[in-house]
Design a protein around this motif. Structure first.
Motif, PDB file in Angstrom:
ATOM      1  N   UNK A  54      59.392  34.845 100.306  1.00 35.42           N
ATOM      2  CA  UNK A  54      58.208  34.133 101.441  1.00 35.42           C
ATOM      3  C   UNK A  54      57.666  33.282 101.206  1.00 35.42           C
ATOM      4  N   UNK A  55      57.772  32.231 101.857  1.00 36.08           N
ATOM      5  CA  UNK A  55      56.837  31.026 101.495  1.00 36.08           C
ATOM      6  C   UNK A  55      56.120  30.934 102.729  1.00 36.08           C
ATOM      7  N   UNK A  56      54.648  30.694 101.653  1.00 34.26           N
ATOM      8  CA  UNK A  56      52.907  30.371 103.241  1.00 34.26           C
ATOM      9  C   UNK A  56      53.012  29.609 102.892  1.00 34.26           C
ATOM     10  N   UNK A  57      52.242  29.176 103.649  1.00 34.97           N
ATOM     11  CA  UNK A  57      51.532  27.674 103.738  1.00 34.97           C
ATOM     12  C   UNK A  57      51.618  26.671 103.604  1.00 34.97           C
ATOM     13  N   UNK A  58      53.681  26.567 104.780  1.00 32.82           N
ATOM     14  CA  UNK A  58      54.467  25.529 104.196  1.00 32.82           C
ATOM     15  C   UNK A  58      53.699  24.233 104.831  1.00 32.82           C
ATOM     16  N   UNK A  59      54.707  22.874 103.991  1.00 30.19           N
ATOM     17  CA  UNK A  59      54.561  21.990 103.775  1.00 30.19           C
ATOM     18  C   UNK A  59      55.646  21.247 104.727  1.00 30.19           C
ATOM     19  N   UNK A  60      55.274  19.485 104.659  1.00 27.47           N
ATOM     20  CA  UNK A  60      56.061  19.268 105.577  1.00 27.47           C
ATOM     21  C   UNK A  60      57.731  18.862 104.239  1.00 27.47           C
ATOM     22  N   UNK A  61      56.336  19.168 102.800  1.00 33.49           N
ATOM     23  CA  UNK A  61      57.516  18.462 101.610  1.00 33.49           C
ATOM     24  C   UNK A  61      58.353  19.144 101.127  1.00 33.49           C
ATOM     25  N   UNK A  62      58.206  20.416 102.249  1.00 33.67           N
ATOM     26  CA  UNK A  62      58.922  22.254 101.395  1.00 33.67           C
ATOM     27  C   UNK A  62      60.016  21.784 102.510  1.00 33.67           C
ATOM     28  N   UNK A  63      60.704  20.546 103.759  1.00 38.97           N
ATOM     29  CA  UNK A  63      61.782  20.366 104.029  1.00 38.97           C
ATOM     30  C   UNK A  63      62.881  20.095 103.238  1.00 38.97           C
ATOM     31  N   UNK A  64      63.882  21.285 103.149  1.00 36.15           N
ATOM     32  CA  UNK A  64      64.717  21.298 102.338  1.00 36.15           C
ATOM     33  C   UNK A  64      66.114  21.799 102.457  1.00 36.15           C
ATOM     34  N   UNK A  65      67.030  21.955 101.982  1.00 39.50           N
ATOM     35  CA  UNK A  65      68.539  23.049 102.083  1.00 39.50           C
ATOM     36  C   UNK A  65      67.802  23.935 100.839  1.00 39.50           C
TER      37      UNK A  65
END
Length: 116
Positions: free
Chosen positions: A84-95
């Motif tokens: 579960x991923x909350x408060x996502x940030x652009x730096x979380x972008x990945x495979x």
């Protein structure tokens, strides 16, 4: 034959949420330590969250960059692991990939893109 299938990725705006799933066949996930990894373009694959075996209490651990925002869990009845991923940030972008730790068992990955 072990198969891990990730799903749940997608495009989300900053501050949004996603839940990734890792469905397994060929292994009983509760018997193993499991991990969620991610790999961004041009960067090395990194461990973001791990969960210990059910027998040892399923202790969880997180990278500092996701602590307090991501939650790893496992449904033993469904033989599926979640992130579960909350408060996502652009730096979380990945495979994002799931892995049976200590083995070469990896899923095919699911793309997470955080962008406005």
């Amino acid at each position: 034959q072990v198969q891990l299938v990730e799903s749940g990725g997608g495009l989300v705006q900053p501050g949004g949420s996603l839940r990734l799933s890792c469905a397994a066949s060929g292994r009983t996930l509760s018997l193993y330590s499991m991990g969620w990894y991610r790999q961004a373009p041009g960067k090395q694959r990194e461990l973001v969250a791990s969960i210990a075996t059910f027998a040892t209490g399923s202790k969880t651990d997180y990278a500092d960059s996701v602590k307090g925002r991501f939650t790893i869990s496992r449904d033993n009845a469904k033989n599926t692991m979640y992130l579960q991923m909350n408060s996502l940030k652009p730096e979380d972008t990945a495979v994002y990939y799931c892995n049976v730790r200590g083995t070469a068992d990896w899923g095919q990955g699911t793309q997470v893109t955080v962008s406005s």
